[in-house]
Scaffold this active site. Structure first.
Site, PDB file in Angstrom:
ATOM      1  CG  ASN A  11      49.518 -67.704  94.988  1.00  0.00           C
ATOM      2  OD1 ASN A  11      49.540 -68.693  94.263  1.00  0.00           O
ATOM      3  ND2 ASN A  11      50.531 -67.409  95.768  1.00  0.00           N
ATOM      4  CG  ASN A  76      58.734 -71.082  94.776  1.00  0.00           C
ATOM      5  OD1 ASN A  76      57.524 -70.942  94.627  1.00  0.00           O
ATOM      6  ND2 ASN A  76      59.353 -72.239  94.611  1.00  0.00           N
ATOM      7  CB  CYS A  85      52.716 -70.908  89.446  1.00  0.00           C
ATOM      8  SG  CYS A  85      51.826 -69.834  90.591  1.00  0.00           S
ATOM      9  N   GLY A  86      49.636 -72.644  89.344  1.00  0.00           N
ATOM     10  CA  GLY A  86      48.257 -72.640  88.824  1.00  0.00           C
ATOM     11  C   GLY A  86      47.581 -71.287  88.900  1.00  0.00           C
ATOM     12  CG  ASN A  87      46.400 -69.248  92.344  1.00  0.00           C
ATOM     13  OD1 ASN A  87      45.278 -69.546  91.915  1.00  0.00           O
ATOM     14  ND2 ASN A  87      46.769 -69.467  93.595  1.00  0.00           N
ATOM     15  CG  ASN A 189      54.219 -76.471  96.680  1.00  0.00           C
ATOM     16  OD1 ASN A 189      54.669 -75.370  96.941  1.00  0.00           O
ATOM     17  ND2 ASN A 189      54.528 -77.118  95.546  1.00  0.00           N
ATOM     18  CD  GLU A 207      52.556 -71.224  96.991  1.00  0.00           C
ATOM     19  OE1 GLU A 207      53.472 -71.162  96.152  1.00  0.00           O
ATOM     20  OE2 GLU A 207      51.557 -70.502  96.946  1.00  0.00           O
ATOM     21  CB  CYS A 216      48.916 -72.913  96.438  1.00  0.00           C
ATOM     22  SG  CYS A 216      50.001 -73.976  95.468  1.00  0.00           S
ATOM     23  N   GLY A 217      47.246 -72.492  93.331  1.00  0.00           N
ATOM     24  CA  GLY A 217      46.383 -73.146  92.334  1.00  0.00           C
ATOM     25  C   GLY A 217      46.704 -74.620  92.149  1.00  0.00           C
ATOM     26  CB  THR A 218      49.837 -76.559  91.650  1.00  0.00           C
ATOM     27  OG1 THR A 218      50.599 -75.760  92.556  1.00  0.00           O
ATOM     28  CG2 THR A 218      50.175 -76.151  90.231  1.00  0.00           C
TER      29      THR A 218
HETATM   30  N1  LIG Z   1      55.619 -72.882  95.454  1.00  0.00           N
HETATM   31  C1  LIG Z   1      55.326 -73.704  94.306  1.00  0.00           C
HETATM   32  C2  LIG Z   1      55.186 -72.937  93.033  1.00  0.00           C
HETATM   33  C3  LIG Z   1      54.050 -71.945  93.048  1.00  0.00           C
HETATM   34  C4  LIG Z   1      52.664 -72.586  93.134  1.00  0.00           C
HETATM   35  C5  LIG Z   1      51.582 -71.562  92.970  1.00  0.00           C
HETATM   36  N2  LIG Z   1      51.424 -70.637  94.026  1.00  0.00           N
HETATM   37  C6  LIG Z   1      50.285 -72.087  92.436  1.00  0.00           C
HETATM   38  O1  LIG Z   1      49.335 -71.291  92.385  1.00  0.00           O
HETATM   39  O2  LIG Z   1      50.218 -73.220  91.985  1.00  0.00           O
HETATM   40  C7  LIG Z   1      56.416 -74.753  94.116  1.00  0.00           C
HETATM   41  O3  LIG Z   1      57.562 -74.538  94.514  1.00  0.00           O
HETATM   42  O4  LIG Z   1      56.101 -75.808  93.538  1.00  0.00           O
END
Ligand SMILES: N[C@@H](CCC[C@H](N)C(=O)O)C(=O)O
Length: 275
Positions: A11, A76, A85-87, A189, A207, A216-218
């Protein structure tokens, strides 16, 4: 303007150092930077700004971020703003440490979802305290292949985690997932996942604001929560197209461990405000 590039389980992010908050980062400029042909290419942008210099009021969930020296202003690929964003937050912490902007291997990063404590591990991984994810009930999404049911999970940002019987590999994640705007006024997401072995989940994600990404970490935390019976503790390995992360769930909340890699740095030559 200087930039760096980094990723967490592929990511990937353009990192923009802006310690004094001098940059007026418009959505069109973010989209140009993230363009994989006409720009640098990334799933999002991490603007590295001192919280004190942030031209943004930190209220509601973001209030605890005011205590952090550094703020992760996450955008984004389409230029939209996201809460968390967790990553990205792991890569952000690695960047701060690598550049000597923080000392020691433990720090708190400000985000729009609040402060997030990150520990930089010796093996290159980073572990981030992801707060307490909230399960908000069930919902449906219409994907290219038809409707899919899922669980709404708030990880600071909105998710719909959908367990799919045949596993995530066969799901068509192209196009924009159709969500009920009454349930998802800010969009969401969308993850598709399955358990493939004891303690192991596989996941893919579309996402909000970036389309399908390799991790996507979250979202990884959202599927771990959706896969765990309410009130139970759990440890999950979550496989994504770009690698693997570990999620620990207990009464304190969720912790996410995974790689945080810096790959390049350079100078932006284009005038980002000229179409
Ligand atoms: N697209 C997500 C924000 C980014 C999340 C990310 N890639 C992760 O690693 O969590 C949003 O709009 O919430």
């Amino acid at each position: 303007m200087r930039f760096a590039k980094g990723h967490g389980t592929e990511n990937d992010f353009v990192i923009l150092p802006d310690p004094d908050g001098a940059l007026d980062l418009r959505p069109a400029a973010v989209a140009r930077l993230c363009d994989r042909r006409a720009g640098i290419g990334a799933d999002g942008v991490l603007r590295v700004v001192r919280t004190a210099a942030l031209g943004e009021a930190l209220t509601g969930p973001a209030a605890s971020a005011a205590e952090c020296e550094w703020f992760m202003d996450y955008r984004n690929a389409d230029g939209s703003v996201a809460e968390m964003c967790g990553n990205g937050v792991r890569v952000f912490a690695r960047y701060l440490a690598d550049r000597g902007l923080v000392s020691g291997g433990e720090l708190a990063v400000g985000t729009r979802a609040g402060a997030r404590r990150v520990v930089l591990e010796d093996d290159g991984d980073a572990t981030v305290d992801m707060g307490r994810p909230e399960v908000l009930g069930e919902a449906e999404v219409v994907l290219a292949g038809g409707p899919v049911q899922g669980v709404r999970v708030d990880v600071g940002n909105p998710h719909l985690a959908c367990r799919v019987a045949g596993g995530p590999a066969g799901v068509d994640l192209s196009g924009r997932p159709q969500l009920d705007p009454a349930q998802f006024p800010e969009g969401a997401n969308v993850e598709v996942f399955a358990q493939v072995a004891p303690g192991i989940l596989e996941m893919r994600v579309n996402e909000r604001g970036s389309g399908e990404t390799r991790s996507c970490g979250t979202g990884i935390v959202a599927v771990a929560v959706a896969a765990t019976p309410p009130g139970e503790e759990a440890a999950w390995r979550v496989r994504v197209p770009g690698g693997e992360c570990v999620v620990l769930l207990d009464a304190e909340g969720a912790r996410l461990r995974g790689p945080a890699v810096l790959v390049a740095e350079g100078e932006i030559l284009a005038d980002l405000d000229t179409p």
